[in-house]
Motif scaffolding. Structure first.
Motif, PDB file in Angstrom:
ATOM      1  N   THR A 258       0.826  -1.206   0.000  1.00 20.54           N
ATOM      2  CA  THR A 258       0.000   0.000   0.000  1.00 20.54           C
ATOM      3  C   THR A 258       0.862   1.258   0.000  1.00 20.54           C
ATOM      4  O   THR A 258       0.580   2.221  -0.737  1.00 20.54           O
ATOM      5  CB  THR A 258      -0.942   0.002   1.215  1.00 20.54           C
ATOM      6  OG1 THR A 258      -1.765  -1.163   1.186  1.00 20.54           O
ATOM      7  CG2 THR A 258      -1.823   1.241   1.216  1.00 20.54           C
ATOM      8  N   LEU A 274      -1.130   0.901  -9.572  1.00 18.87           N
ATOM      9  CA  LEU A 274      -2.189  -0.105  -9.700  1.00 18.87           C
ATOM     10  C   LEU A 274      -1.650  -1.495  -9.386  1.00 18.87           C
ATOM     11  O   LEU A 274      -2.289  -2.277  -8.663  1.00 18.87           O
ATOM     12  CB  LEU A 274      -2.757  -0.057 -11.115  1.00 18.87           C
ATOM     13  CG  LEU A 274      -3.869  -1.064 -11.455  1.00 18.87           C
ATOM     14  CD1 LEU A 274      -5.065  -0.874 -10.525  1.00 18.87           C
ATOM     15  CD2 LEU A 274      -4.282  -0.924 -12.914  1.00 18.87           C
ATOM     16  N   ALA A 275      -0.461  -1.807  -9.896  1.00 21.18           N
ATOM     17  CA  ALA A 275       0.136  -3.125  -9.648  1.00 21.18           C
ATOM     18  C   ALA A 275       0.405  -3.329  -8.159  1.00 21.18           C
ATOM     19  O   ALA A 275       0.165  -4.426  -7.615  1.00 21.18           O
ATOM     20  CB  ALA A 275       1.424  -3.270 -10.448  1.00 21.18           C
ATOM     21  N   SER A 276       0.871  -2.282  -7.482  1.00 21.77           N
ATOM     22  CA  SER A 276       1.158  -2.405  -6.057  1.00 21.77           C
ATOM     23  C   SER A 276      -0.112  -2.610  -5.244  1.00 21.77           C
ATOM     24  O   SER A 276      -0.156  -3.445  -4.327  1.00 21.77           O
ATOM     25  CB  SER A 276       1.905  -1.162  -5.566  1.00 21.77           C
ATOM     26  OG  SER A 276       3.195  -1.093  -6.124  1.00 21.77           O
ATOM     27  N   ARG A 278      -2.867  -3.912  -6.304  1.00 26.43           N
ATOM     28  CA  ARG A 278      -3.365  -5.270  -6.595  1.00 26.43           C
ATOM     29  C   ARG A 278      -2.639  -6.288  -5.731  1.00 26.43           C
ATOM     30  O   ARG A 278      -3.245  -7.235  -5.226  1.00 26.43           O
ATOM     31  CB  ARG A 278      -3.172  -5.579  -8.081  1.00 26.43           C
ATOM     32  CG  ARG A 278      -4.287  -5.033  -8.964  1.00 26.43           C
ATOM     33  CD  ARG A 278      -4.065  -5.365 -10.406  1.00 26.43           C
ATOM     34  NE  ARG A 278      -5.260  -5.092 -11.199  1.00 26.43           N
ATOM     35  CZ  ARG A 278      -5.246  -4.773 -12.487  1.00 26.43           C
ATOM     36  NH1 ARG A 278      -4.092  -4.697 -13.136  1.00 26.43           N
ATOM     37  NH2 ARG A 278      -6.375  -4.554 -13.134  1.00 26.43           N
ATOM     38  N   ARG A 279      -1.341  -6.122  -5.550  1.00 28.43           N
ATOM     39  CA  ARG A 279      -0.587  -7.044  -4.708  1.00 28.43           C
ATOM     40  C   ARG A 279      -1.030  -6.938  -3.253  1.00 28.43           C
ATOM     41  O   ARG A 279      -1.087  -7.941  -2.538  1.00 28.43           O
ATOM     42  CB  ARG A 279       0.909  -6.769  -4.830  1.00 28.43           C
ATOM     43  CG  ARG A 279       1.477  -7.104  -6.214  1.00 28.43           C
ATOM     44  CD  ARG A 279       2.905  -7.548  -6.130  1.00 28.43           C
ATOM     45  NE  ARG A 279       3.061  -8.787  -5.376  1.00 28.43           N
ATOM     46  CZ  ARG A 279       4.231  -9.274  -4.995  1.00 28.43           C
ATOM     47  NH1 ARG A 279       5.343  -8.617  -5.295  1.00 28.43           N
ATOM     48  NH2 ARG A 279       4.313 -10.402  -4.308  1.00 28.43           N
ATOM     49  N   VAL A 281      -4.025  -6.238  -2.230  1.00 28.23           N
ATOM     50  CA  VAL A 281      -5.297  -6.959  -2.128  1.00 28.23           C
ATOM     51  C   VAL A 281      -5.066  -8.468  -2.189  1.00 28.23           C
ATOM     52  O   VAL A 281      -5.755  -9.243  -1.517  1.00 28.23           O
ATOM     53  CB  VAL A 281      -6.261  -6.498  -3.237  1.00 28.23           C
ATOM     54  CG1 VAL A 281      -7.506  -7.392  -3.284  1.00 28.23           C
ATOM     55  CG2 VAL A 281      -6.660  -5.040  -3.021  1.00 28.23           C
ATOM     56  N   GLU A 282      -4.085  -8.901  -2.965  1.00 28.40           N
ATOM     57  CA  GLU A 282      -3.790 -10.334  -3.062  1.00 28.40           C
ATOM     58  C   GLU A 282      -3.396 -10.914  -1.709  1.00 28.40           C
ATOM     59  O   GLU A 282      -3.803 -12.034  -1.367  1.00 28.40           O
ATOM     60  CB  GLU A 282      -2.660 -10.574  -4.064  1.00 28.40           C
ATOM     61  CG  GLU A 282      -3.075 -10.430  -5.521  1.00 28.40           C
ATOM     62  CD  GLU A 282      -1.882 -10.558  -6.450  1.00 28.40           C
ATOM     63  OE1 GLU A 282      -0.771 -10.876  -5.945  1.00 28.40           O
ATOM     64  OE2 GLU A 282      -2.035 -10.319  -7.652  1.00 28.40           O
ATOM     65  N   PRO A 285      -6.925 -10.149   1.067  1.00 29.31           N
ATOM     66  CA  PRO A 285      -8.171 -10.091   0.287  1.00 29.31           C
ATOM     67  C   PRO A 285      -9.411  -9.725   1.104  1.00 29.31           C
ATOM     68  O   PRO A 285     -10.427  -9.328   0.533  1.00 29.31           O
ATOM     69  CB  PRO A 285      -8.296 -11.515  -0.273  1.00 29.31           C
ATOM     70  CG  PRO A 285      -7.506 -12.364   0.675  1.00 29.31           C
ATOM     71  CD  PRO A 285      -6.375 -11.506   1.143  1.00 29.31           C
ATOM     72  N   ARG A 291      -9.614  -3.033  -0.960  1.00 32.11           N
ATOM     73  CA  ARG A 291     -10.404  -3.303  -2.167  1.00 32.11           C
ATOM     74  C   ARG A 291     -11.041  -2.020  -2.693  1.00 32.11           C
ATOM     75  O   ARG A 291     -11.077  -1.769  -3.903  1.00 32.11           O
ATOM     76  CB  ARG A 291     -11.489  -4.347  -1.870  1.00 32.11           C
ATOM     77  CG  ARG A 291     -10.932  -5.743  -1.596  1.00 32.11           C
ATOM     78  CD  ARG A 291     -11.995  -6.808  -1.828  1.00 32.11           C
ATOM     79  NE  ARG A 291     -13.204  -6.544  -1.043  1.00 32.11           N
ATOM     80  CZ  ARG A 291     -13.390  -6.965   0.195  1.00 32.11           C
ATOM     81  NH1 ARG A 291     -12.433  -7.660   0.806  1.00 32.11           N
ATOM     82  NH2 ARG A 291     -14.519  -6.719   0.838  1.00 32.11           N
ATOM     83  N   LEU A 294      -8.450   0.043  -4.474  1.00 28.97           N
ATOM     84  CA  LEU A 294      -8.135  -0.525  -5.783  1.00 28.97           C
ATOM     85  C   LEU A 294      -9.213  -0.175  -6.785  1.00 28.97           C
ATOM     86  O   LEU A 294      -8.931   0.203  -7.926  1.00 28.97           O
ATOM     87  CB  LEU A 294      -7.954  -2.047  -5.672  1.00 28.97           C
ATOM     88  CG  LEU A 294      -7.655  -2.791  -6.978  1.00 28.97           C
ATOM     89  CD1 LEU A 294      -6.385  -2.262  -7.623  1.00 28.97           C
ATOM     90  CD2 LEU A 294      -7.559  -4.292  -6.713  1.00 28.97           C
ATOM     91  N   LEU A 298      -8.966   1.940 -10.366  1.00 30.74           N
ATOM     92  CA  LEU A 298      -9.430   1.398 -11.641  1.00 30.74           C
ATOM     93  C   LEU A 298     -10.412   2.357 -12.313  1.00 30.74           C
ATOM     94  O   LEU A 298     -10.422   2.529 -13.535  1.00 30.74           O
ATOM     95  CB  LEU A 298     -10.075   0.023 -11.425  1.00 30.74           C
ATOM     96  CG  LEU A 298      -9.105  -1.112 -11.060  1.00 30.74           C
ATOM     97  CD1 LEU A 298      -9.866  -2.329 -10.595  1.00 30.74           C
ATOM     98  CD2 LEU A 298      -8.225  -1.447 -12.259  1.00 30.74           C
TER      99      LEU A 298
END
Length: 300
Positions: A258, A274-276, A278-279, A281-282, A285, A291, A294, A298
């Motif tokens: 984050t 965006l990639a960071s 997403r990671r 959230v991975e 979750p 979320r 993110l 988007l």
């Protein structure tokens, strides 16, 4: 006297108004093995008694080492934060203090110990202006190996041991002088420009080497230390997040990803941000705030 916080615990034994023994426990858990308990396994009681009562240089050095170990334990406790304490009457539990302290029968004046502890507290403030972290790794400045060594013998020995790989905690662990004296000498070496901390780039290179050697814990400490120099560098946060994730420290990993995403946003690097996120959230979750963040990126 039992002094403790969430990370460690120190037991101090007083008898007839004098300080006699001290032993610490890492982690603060009463069931943990004390540092004193680990040391006492090295020698038998007969061997300890012989060393303490002998006249040779080995005995003199041993008595000094045992004496310093008691005092250093006490002095360090004065720097602990968020600590609590309680007094317990009676003799100490068996095996709590090392055999060498039991046999030495020291009787330190409490007032003198308190005065030295207070002096060291003032000195620590100056030391921390030079030393940012015990995870710091140092290298010698150019020409240091060709110049006359520092006049202080301890500083000269530490300078010779600086290798660009061992951190300050490692240097302390390999010596007997105690954390305060060693840090005092390291601070002087930094102030007088005999040594310097690794740059961020050097820290990352060493961290990569440590990961290849399977030492992710030290790599985490090294990247965390590098962030003291470059707090807003997103790639450092990303690397730290990846290391946390591999160690299954998922909450810390999500926080690092984050921070990386936020830093990338500040730099207007939206794809990287965006990639960071997403990671993040991975690895977390079930975190609704992550979320939502993110989704907002988007939509943008």
């Amino acid at each position: 006297l039992d002094i403790f916080n969430d990370r460690r615990r120190l037991y101090i034994y007083f008898d007839q108004g004098k300080l006699r023994m001290a032993a610490s426990v890492v982690g603060g858990a009463s069931g943990a093995t004390s540092s004193a308990g680990r040391r006492q396994k090295k020698r038998s009681r007969r061997n300890i008694r012989s060393l303490l009562t002998g006249d040779g240089p080995e005995s003199e050095a041993f008595r000094a080492e045992v004496r310093n170990s008691v005092l250093e334990e006490v002095y360090e406790a004065f720097a602990w934060s968020d600590s609590r304490f309680e007094f317990n009457d009676g003799a100490p539990p068996a095996n709590l203090f090392p055999l060498e302290q039991e046999e030495a029968a020291f009787d330190f004046e409490v007032q003198g110990v308190l005065m030295e502890a207070a002096r060291r507290q003032d000195e620590w403030g100056r030391i921390h202006r030079q030393i940012r972290s015990f995870d710091e790794v140092y290298v010698a400045m150019p020409g240091a190996d060709e110049a006359e060594p520092p006049e202080d013998a301890l500083a000269a020995e530490i300078l010779a041991a600086v290798d660009g790989h061992s951190d300050l905690d490692g240097i302390i662990a390999n010596r007997t002088e105690g954390r305060f004296q060693i840090c005092l000498s390291v601070a002087a070496l930094l102030r007088d420009r005999w040594i310097r901390p690794l740059t961020v780039e050097e820290s990352v290179t060493l961290a990569n080497d440590l990961v290849e050697q399977g030492d992710r814990v030290r790599a985490i400490a090294l990247i965390t230390s590098a962030l003291e120099q470059e707090r807003n560098e997103p790639t450092l946060h990303e690397k730290l997040g990846d290391l946390f994730a591999r160690e299954q420290r998922l909450e810390e990993a999500a926080r690092s990803f984050t921070l990386a995403g936020s830093a990338f946003q500040t730099l207007s690097q939206h794809d990287e941000a965006l990639a960071s996120f997403r990671r993040a959230v991975e690895v977390a979750p079930n975190d609704p705030a992550l979320r939502e963040r993110l989704v907002n990126i988007l939509i943008e």
